[in-house]
Design a protein around this motif. Structure first.
Motif, PDB file in Angstrom:
ATOM      1  N   THR A 159       0.831  -1.203   0.000  1.00  0.00           N
ATOM      2  CA  THR A 159       0.000   0.000   0.000  1.00  0.00           C
ATOM      3  C   THR A 159       0.863   1.248   0.000  1.00  0.00           C
ATOM      4  O   THR A 159       0.588   2.222  -0.722  1.00  0.00           O
ATOM      5  N   LEU A 160       1.923   1.236   0.818  1.00  0.00           N
ATOM      6  CA  LEU A 160       2.844   2.376   0.837  1.00  0.00           C
ATOM      7  C   LEU A 160       3.466   2.584  -0.542  1.00  0.00           C
ATOM      8  O   LEU A 160       3.576   3.719  -1.027  1.00  0.00           O
ATOM      9  N   GLN A 161       3.847   1.485  -1.203  1.00  0.00           N
ATOM     10  CA  GLN A 161       4.449   1.581  -2.530  1.00  0.00           C
ATOM     11  C   GLN A 161       3.472   2.158  -3.546  1.00  0.00           C
ATOM     12  O   GLN A 161       3.827   3.005  -4.375  1.00  0.00           O
ATOM     13  N   HIS A 175      -5.262  -2.223   7.417  1.00  0.00           N
ATOM     14  CA  HIS A 175      -5.196  -3.634   7.028  1.00  0.00           C
ATOM     15  C   HIS A 175      -5.578  -4.500   8.226  1.00  0.00           C
ATOM     16  O   HIS A 175      -5.894  -3.996   9.304  1.00  0.00           O
ATOM     17  N   ALA A 176      -5.519  -5.793   8.047  1.00  0.00           N
ATOM     18  CA  ALA A 176      -6.016  -6.714   9.061  1.00  0.00           C
ATOM     19  C   ALA A 176      -5.244  -6.607  10.368  1.00  0.00           C
ATOM     20  O   ALA A 176      -4.030  -6.375  10.388  1.00  0.00           O
ATOM     21  N   VAL A 228      -5.077 -10.622   2.758  1.00  0.00           N
ATOM     22  CA  VAL A 228      -3.893  -9.905   2.271  1.00  0.00           C
ATOM     23  C   VAL A 228      -4.287  -9.091   1.050  1.00  0.00           C
ATOM     24  O   VAL A 228      -4.941  -9.590   0.135  1.00  0.00           O
ATOM     25  N   GLY A 229      -3.913  -7.820   1.036  1.00  0.00           N
ATOM     26  CA  GLY A 229      -4.260  -6.944  -0.074  1.00  0.00           C
ATOM     27  C   GLY A 229      -5.606  -6.276   0.081  1.00  0.00           C
ATOM     28  O   GLY A 229      -6.069  -5.604  -0.847  1.00  0.00           O
ATOM     29  N   GLU A 230      -6.239  -6.473   1.229  1.00  0.00           N
ATOM     30  CA  GLU A 230      -7.502  -5.809   1.522  1.00  0.00           C
ATOM     31  C   GLU A 230      -7.302  -4.855   2.699  1.00  0.00           C
ATOM     32  O   GLU A 230      -6.449  -5.070   3.557  1.00  0.00           O
ATOM     33  N   ALA A 231      -8.121  -3.810   2.737  1.00  0.00           N
ATOM     34  CA  ALA A 231      -8.017  -2.841   3.818  1.00  0.00           C
ATOM     35  C   ALA A 231      -9.331  -2.099   3.969  1.00  0.00           C
ATOM     36  O   ALA A 231     -10.128  -2.012   3.022  1.00  0.00           O
ATOM     37  N   THR A 290     -12.022  -2.478   1.146  1.00  0.00           N
ATOM     38  CA  THR A 290     -11.438  -2.173  -0.162  1.00  0.00           C
ATOM     39  C   THR A 290     -10.409  -3.217  -0.578  1.00  0.00           C
ATOM     40  O   THR A 290      -9.570  -3.641   0.222  1.00  0.00           O
ATOM     41  N   ALA A 291     -10.483  -3.619  -1.853  1.00  0.00           N
ATOM     42  CA  ALA A 291      -9.407  -4.402  -2.464  1.00  0.00           C
ATOM     43  C   ALA A 291      -8.392  -3.409  -3.026  1.00  0.00           C
ATOM     44  O   ALA A 291      -8.714  -2.611  -3.907  1.00  0.00           O
TER      45      ALA A 291
END
Length: 526
Positions: free
Chosen positions: A46-48, A327-328, A364-367, A384-385
């Motif tokens: 996400t930071l990237q 994130h999770a 993973v990859g969800e937030a 969100t994906a």
């Protein structure tokens, strides 16, 4: 509508069968934010995505690479089928490309060196680096005061150490002016400096110092420069890491002009492993963080804290973070459950789901994403994906990093350290002159003593010589034989002498009588 305004597309959320694009508006990006989540849930990706999205919009970015994974932003991505399918589902055309990247490293090993001077760090942050107590911090402030008063530059740790010695040697005089300076406090600071040097902190202090304009760059193609700080080694010195990032924020705050709320930020700053900034933080330093975060918004700088749990950030700072990506989280312990509750209550609720349950159920990859709308109010949280990145997922190789550094716009600017005259050289020269004067005085005193001693020795030698001469004369006199006396003649007469003397006496007597008789006879006849 908020999605009609320019913004950074983060991903797609769905609720009640309707999808919604989750966008971080550039106009509200300077209202700061937080990216949180347990290890392995996708925070770094996400930071990237955010860093490259801001760069594409012409916004320079600074971010720390704690694990080395973020270095892949300098290389085009190689999307697999899963990432391509996710992009297609969001209506994206995944165009692999690299971000214009400049690598930095406080130690100068995996990036261009970053340096600043001791004076620019200041006593408060330096005390944080050295883990000093209040009394020792006060002594450090005295050292800075004396250096300013006497016009002594504090550039590196050698200068600071020389100033500590100088203050210690003049503690009585300085103490009368600014307060007592205890030798024990000076010794404690010196030990802390040694520990900082052993952790590699010596390379951070010196010149040429970092110029902020070398970080806030926009290329000819209109993309902002992505500054990646390699923190893989720096994380072994958490105090140095936290103090450096806070110093950088403070420099941005002091040097950048006021711009209010620009259409897009002048710089976006990502503070990874943000909990390190607040661990065992003194109240004065925490207040400094709050002040910088609160006021730097008007300088057009957005600050984004990246951490495992929002509870790692003090409430006074967390309240100022308007854009949130969660994130999770896992909640197995009571402390984790309290953190989960605090994280879920920080979002504007979505009636479609329970926020606390959603946080634990994220893959993973969800937030959960909640950004500010055009009026500055938080949007309803959406599950969100997160969109896939255009740059590489994973680290760059050493060869790729070296190639990026070779083409860097700051190549050769900071690579060689410069050591100009400062406190250490000036104090050494003063001490040398003082030592020379003392040596000359001692030499003159020694010569005077030698001359006086020579005179005494000469007098003693003269006296000794005279005594020796006298002694030799006495001994010589004793050694000479006494003069021989004339032999005495014997009083005894030989027979011949006696006979001769008798004849002569008899003759003399006869002659005498005859003369007298002649004389007397003549008188009578008359």
């Amino acid at each position: 509508m908020s999605d009609a305004l320019p913004g950074l597309f983060l991903g797609q959320s769905e609720a009640d069968g309707a999808s919604r694009a989750e966008t971080l508006l550039f106009k509200r990006a300077n209202r700061h934010g937080v990216v949180a989540g347990a290890t392995g849930t996708g925070k770094t990706v996400t930071l990237q995505i955010m860093a490259q999205g801001f760069s594409d919009a012409g916004v320079p970015v600074f971010c720390a690479d704690v694990k080395g994974d973020l270095s892949g932003i300098c290389m085009p991505g190689s999307p697999n089928e899963r990432l391509t399918a996710r992009a297609t589902g969001m209506g994206l055309t995944l165009d692999p490309k690299a971000a214009p990247t400049v690598f930095w490293d406080l130690y100068g090993q995996k990036g261009h060196p970053i340096r600043t001077t001791v004076s620019e760090i200041g006593p408060v942050l330096l005390a944080r680096m050295l883990n000093l107590n209040d009394v020792q911090e006060g002594v450090l402030s005295v050292v800075f005061h004396v250096a300013d008063k006497e016009g002594l530059l504090l550039l590196d740790l050698d200068d600071l150490r020389a100033m500590l010695v100088h203050v210690g040697e003049n503690a009585e005089r300085i103490g009368r002016e600014v307060g007592n300076v205890a030798p024990a406090s000076i010794a404690a600071i010196q030990r802390s400096i040694l520990q900082l040097e052993q952790q590699g902190g010596k390379a951070f202090f010196g010149e040429p110092a970092l110029r902020l304009e070398d970080m806030i760059r926009v290329g000819l193609d209109g993309r902002g420069q992505v500054n990646v700080l390699d923190a893989t080694k720096l994380m072994n010195s958490p105090r140095l890491y936290a103090a450096f990032l806070l110093w950088l924020l403070s420099e941005l705050f002091e040097q950048l002009p006021e711009v209010g709320d620009p259409e897009k930020p002048r710089l976006v700053f990502f503070f990874d492993e943000a909990h390190l900034l607040f661990n065992d933080t003194p109240d004065a330093l925490r207040e400094k963080v709050e002040q910088v975060v609160r006021l730097i918004r008007s300088k057009g700088v957005g600050v984004y804290f990246v951490t495992q749990n929002p509870a790692d950030i003090p409430d006074s700072v967390l309240a100022q973070l308007g854009n949130r990506i969660q994130h999770a989280l896992r909640a197995y312990t009571p402390a984790e459950q309290r953190g989960l509750k605090a994280a879920s209550e920080s979002f504007r609720p979505n009636p479609a789901f329970d926020t606390a349950d959603a946080i634990q159920g994220l893959g993973v990859g969800e937030a959960l994403v909640s950004t500010l709308d055009e009026k500055g109010a938080p949007n309803i949280v959406g599950r969100t994906a997160i969109r896939p990145p255009a740059s590489r997922l994973g680290p760059a190789t050493d060869a790729e990093r070296a190639a990026v550094m070779a083409a860097s716009p700051v190549r050769g600017v900071y690579d060689t350290m410069v050591d100009r005259e400062s406190a250490e050289e000036i104090l050494s020269a003063r001490r040398g002159e003082a030592d020379k004067a003392i040596a000359e005085a001692e030499a003159a005193e020694a010569r005077a003593k030698a001359e006086a001693q020579a005179e005494k020795d000469a007098e003693k030698a003269e006296v000794a010589r005279e005594r020796e001469q006298a002694r030799q004369a006495r001994e010589a006199a004793r050694a000479r034989p006494a003069p021989r006396a004339a032999p005495r003649r014997s009083t005894r007469e030989t027979p011949i002498e006696a006979a001769t003397k008798s004849v002569l006496r008899t003759a003399g007597s006869t002659i005498t009588r005859e003369l007298l008789r002649g004389i007397l006879g003549g008188l009578k006849r008359r």
